[in-house]
Design a protein around this motif. Structure first.
Motif, mmCIF file in Angstrom:
data_model
loop_
_atom_site.group_PDB
_atom_site.id
_atom_site.type_symbol
_atom_site.label_atom_id
_atom_site.label_comp_id
_atom_site.label_asym_id
_atom_site.label_seq_id
_atom_site.Cartn_x
_atom_site.Cartn_y
_atom_site.Cartn_z
ATOM 1 N N ASN A 1 43.785 -22.964 122.724
ATOM 2 C CA ASN A 1 44.385 -23.815 121.573
ATOM 3 C C ASN A 1 45.255 -23.007 120.870
ATOM 4 O OD1 ASN A 1 42.804 -26.027 122.128
ATOM 5 N ND2 ASN A 1 41.402 -25.724 120.602
ATOM 6 N N LEU A 2 44.952 -21.640 120.724
ATOM 7 C CA LEU A 2 45.909 -20.810 119.900
ATOM 8 C C LEU A 2 47.297 -20.578 120.611
ATOM 9 C CD1 LEU A 2 46.547 -18.702 117.522
ATOM 10 C CD2 LEU A 2 45.447 -17.047 119.066
ATOM 11 N N VAL A 3 47.087 -20.251 122.064
ATOM 12 C CA VAL A 3 48.094 -20.355 122.864
ATOM 13 C C VAL A 3 48.968 -21.604 122.947
ATOM 14 C CG1 VAL A 3 48.863 -19.892 125.465
ATOM 15 C CG2 VAL A 3 47.347 -18.639 124.524
ATOM 16 N N MET A 4 48.398 -22.634 122.963
ATOM 17 C CA MET A 4 49.106 -23.944 122.914
ATOM 18 C C MET A 4 49.975 -24.255 121.588
ATOM 19 S SD MET A 4 48.936 -25.167 125.813
ATOM 20 C CE MET A 4 49.573 -26.879 125.464
ATOM 21 N N THR B 1 52.665 -21.721 121.330
ATOM 22 C CA THR B 1 53.808 -21.970 122.251
ATOM 23 C C THR B 1 54.464 -23.261 121.686
ATOM 24 O OG1 THR B 1 52.637 -21.147 124.114
ATOM 25 C CG2 THR B 1 54.411 -22.595 124.612
ATOM 26 N N MET B 2 53.827 -24.179 121.400
ATOM 27 C CA MET B 2 54.679 -25.308 120.767
ATOM 28 C C MET B 2 55.441 -24.977 119.641
ATOM 29 S SD MET B 2 54.144 -27.462 122.954
ATOM 30 C CE MET B 2 54.418 -28.930 122.359
ATOM 31 N N THR B 3 55.063 -24.253 118.778
ATOM 32 C CA THR B 3 55.882 -24.072 117.607
ATOM 33 C C THR B 3 57.111 -23.134 118.001
ATOM 34 O OG1 THR B 3 53.651 -23.686 116.083
ATOM 35 C CG2 THR B 3 55.572 -22.558 115.239
ATOM 36 N N LEU B 4 56.984 -22.087 118.779
ATOM 37 C CA LEU B 4 58.189 -21.400 119.103
ATOM 38 C C LEU B 4 59.052 -22.211 120.061
ATOM 39 C CD1 LEU B 4 56.296 -17.810 120.154
ATOM 40 C CD2 LEU B 4 57.983 -18.454 118.345
ATOM 41 N N PHE B 5 58.468 -23.164 120.776
ATOM 42 C CA PHE B 5 59.228 -23.700 121.841
ATOM 43 C C PHE B 5 60.352 -24.682 121.020
ATOM 44 C CE2 PHE B 5 60.179 -27.352 124.840
ATOM 45 C CZ PHE B 5 60.773 -26.608 125.936
ATOM 46 N N ARG B 6 59.955 -25.196 120.034
ATOM 47 C CA ARG B 6 60.727 -25.963 119.176
ATOM 48 C C ARG B 6 61.973 -25.089 118.579
ATOM 49 N NH1 ARG B 6 55.979 -28.515 115.869
ATOM 50 N NH2 ARG B 6 55.046 -29.848 117.383
ATOM 51 N N ARG B 7 61.673 -23.693 118.281
ATOM 52 C CA ARG B 7 62.618 -23.120 117.656
ATOM 53 C C ARG B 7 63.563 -22.350 118.630
ATOM 54 N NH1 ARG B 7 58.831 -20.754 112.667
ATOM 55 N NH2 ARG B 7 58.645 -22.988 111.825
ATOM 56 N N LYS B 8 62.871 -21.745 119.672
ATOM 57 C CA LYS B 8 63.588 -20.781 120.603
ATOM 58 C C LYS B 8 62.853 -21.091 122.022
ATOM 59 C CE LYS B 8 65.116 -17.401 117.293
ATOM 60 N NZ LYS B 8 65.302 -16.068 116.861
ATOM 61 N N PRO B 9 63.452 -22.009 122.602
ATOM 62 C CA PRO B 9 62.563 -22.381 123.943
ATOM 63 C C PRO B 9 62.568 -20.988 124.971
ATOM 64 C CG PRO B 9 64.488 -24.111 123.254
ATOM 65 C CD PRO B 9 64.699 -22.675 122.385
ATOM 66 N N LEU B 10 63.884 -20.234 125.059
ATOM 67 C CA LEU B 10 63.625 -19.363 125.995
ATOM 68 C C LEU B 10 62.606 -18.167 125.756
ATOM 69 C CD1 LEU B 10 64.795 -18.509 128.608
ATOM 70 C CD2 LEU B 10 66.622 -17.304 127.632
ATOM 71 N N MET B 11 62.701 -17.878 124.367
ATOM 72 C CA MET B 11 62.028 -16.872 123.940
ATOM 73 C C MET B 11 60.323 -17.361 124.196
ATOM 74 S SD MET B 11 61.843 -14.645 120.468
ATOM 75 C CE MET B 11 60.898 -15.900 119.532
ATOM 76 N N ALA C 1 54.849 -17.196 126.011
ATOM 77 C CA ALA C 1 53.779 -17.903 126.650
ATOM 78 C C ALA C 1 53.087 -17.453 127.768
ATOM 79 C CB ALA C 1 54.262 -19.386 126.817
ATOM 80 N N MET C 2 54.076 -16.807 128.554
ATOM 81 C CA MET C 2 53.684 -16.138 129.892
ATOM 82 C C MET C 2 52.838 -14.861 129.475
ATOM 83 S SD MET C 2 57.046 -17.053 132.365
ATOM 84 C CE MET C 2 56.547 -15.727 133.471
ATOM 85 N N ALA C 3 53.515 -14.165 128.502
ATOM 86 C CA ALA C 3 52.751 -12.782 128.098
ATOM 87 C C ALA C 3 51.418 -13.042 127.524
ATOM 88 C CB ALA C 3 53.713 -11.973 127.304
ATOM 89 N N VAL C 4 51.283 -13.979 126.975
ATOM 90 C CA VAL C 4 49.858 -14.387 126.223
ATOM 91 C C VAL C 4 49.096 -14.836 127.066
ATOM 92 C CG1 VAL C 4 48.820 -15.775 124.292
ATOM 93 C CG2 VAL C 4 50.906 -14.582 123.702
ATOM 94 N N LEU D 1 45.390 -13.142 128.149
ATOM 95 C CA LEU D 1 44.332 -14.048 127.936
ATOM 96 C C LEU D 1 43.524 -13.936 129.518
ATOM 97 C CD1 LEU D 1 45.039 -16.925 125.685
ATOM 98 C CD2 LEU D 1 43.646 -14.811 125.194
ATOM 99 N N GLY D 2 44.295 -14.006 130.457
ATOM 100 C CA GLY D 2 43.854 -13.998 131.837
ATOM 101 C C GLY D 2 43.006 -12.772 131.968
ATOM 102 N N PHE D 3 43.784 -11.844 131.773
ATOM 103 C CA PHE D 3 43.340 -10.442 131.639
ATOM 104 C C PHE D 3 41.978 -10.105 131.095
ATOM 105 C CE2 PHE D 3 47.364 -8.707 133.241
ATOM 106 C CZ PHE D 3 46.969 -8.323 134.508
ATOM 107 N N THR D 4 41.745 -10.815 129.786
ATOM 108 C CA THR D 4 40.567 -10.480 129.096
ATOM 109 C C THR D 4 39.282 -11.419 129.664
ATOM 110 O OG1 THR D 4 41.375 -12.256 127.484
ATOM 111 C CG2 THR D 4 41.629 -10.092 126.788
ATOM 112 N N ARG D 5 39.631 -12.550 130.436
ATOM 113 C CA ARG D 5 38.823 -13.358 130.985
ATOM 114 C C ARG D 5 38.150 -12.848 132.172
ATOM 115 N NH1 ARG D 5 41.375 -19.231 130.138
ATOM 116 N NH2 ARG D 5 41.166 -19.350 127.774
ATOM 117 N N LEU D 6 38.811 -11.955 133.121
ATOM 118 C CA LEU D 6 38.651 -11.313 134.071
ATOM 119 C C LEU D 6 37.732 -9.890 133.921
ATOM 120 C CD1 LEU D 6 41.704 -11.667 136.428
ATOM 121 C CD2 LEU D 6 39.638 -12.951 136.517
ATOM 122 N N GLY D 7 37.531 -9.702 132.550
ATOM 123 C CA GLY D 7 36.667 -8.440 132.291
ATOM 124 C C GLY D 7 37.468 -7.213 132.195
#
Length: 145
Positions: free
Chosen positions: A103-106, A109-119, A124-127, A131-137
């Protein structure tokens, strides 16, 4: 290059066969040791029952030894149920944390996407990768209790 590959493959096969032979040998020796320990426990229980039969009688001694093992079995079942409940709580907590992170990522992402879509796409990819790394241990773990 052919002789080198043949040498390396024969070396790997030899190492594997030695490892398999060692594992088989250890398994057989552990089974033999286990049967000796089991026999020792059985004879110990027989000796305990005979000793108690002089004090309590044969029926009382048998019931006493059986009752002790019944209590041990009940304690084991209670311990297993407590451990299963703990594992369920840990799984629910992980699921809740995962949902909060998603939910935090979404929201970010939605807040930033409205202001600066490319950034927003890059962040979003970095976050998401983090999160993927933290889920994998790969991240910190707080359930090592």
């Amino acid at each position: 290059m052919g002789p080198l590959v043949a040498f390396l493959s024969s070396l790997a096969a030899t190492d594997m066969s030695l490892a398999v032979a060692r594992i088989k040998r250890n398994a057989i020796l552990r089974a033999i040791a286990g049967s000796f320990f089991l026999t020792a426990v059985i004879f110990g229980l027989i000796a305990l029952t005979i000793y108690l039969s002089h004090k309590l009688g044969p029926i009382g001694a048998t019931l006493a030894v059986g009752g002790v093992f019944l209590v041990f079995g009940i304690i084991t079942l209670i311990t297993m149920s407590i451990m299963e409940a703990r594992d369920r709580r840990i799984a629910e907590e992980r699921k809740r944390k995962s949902q909060v992170q998603t939910n935090l990522v979404m929201a970010t992402t939605m807040t930033l996407f409205r202001r600066k879509p490319l950034m927003a796409a890059g962040i979003a990819m970095a976050v998401g990768g983090l999160l993927g790394f933290t889920r994998l241990g790969f991240g910190g773990r707080d359930d090592d209790a």
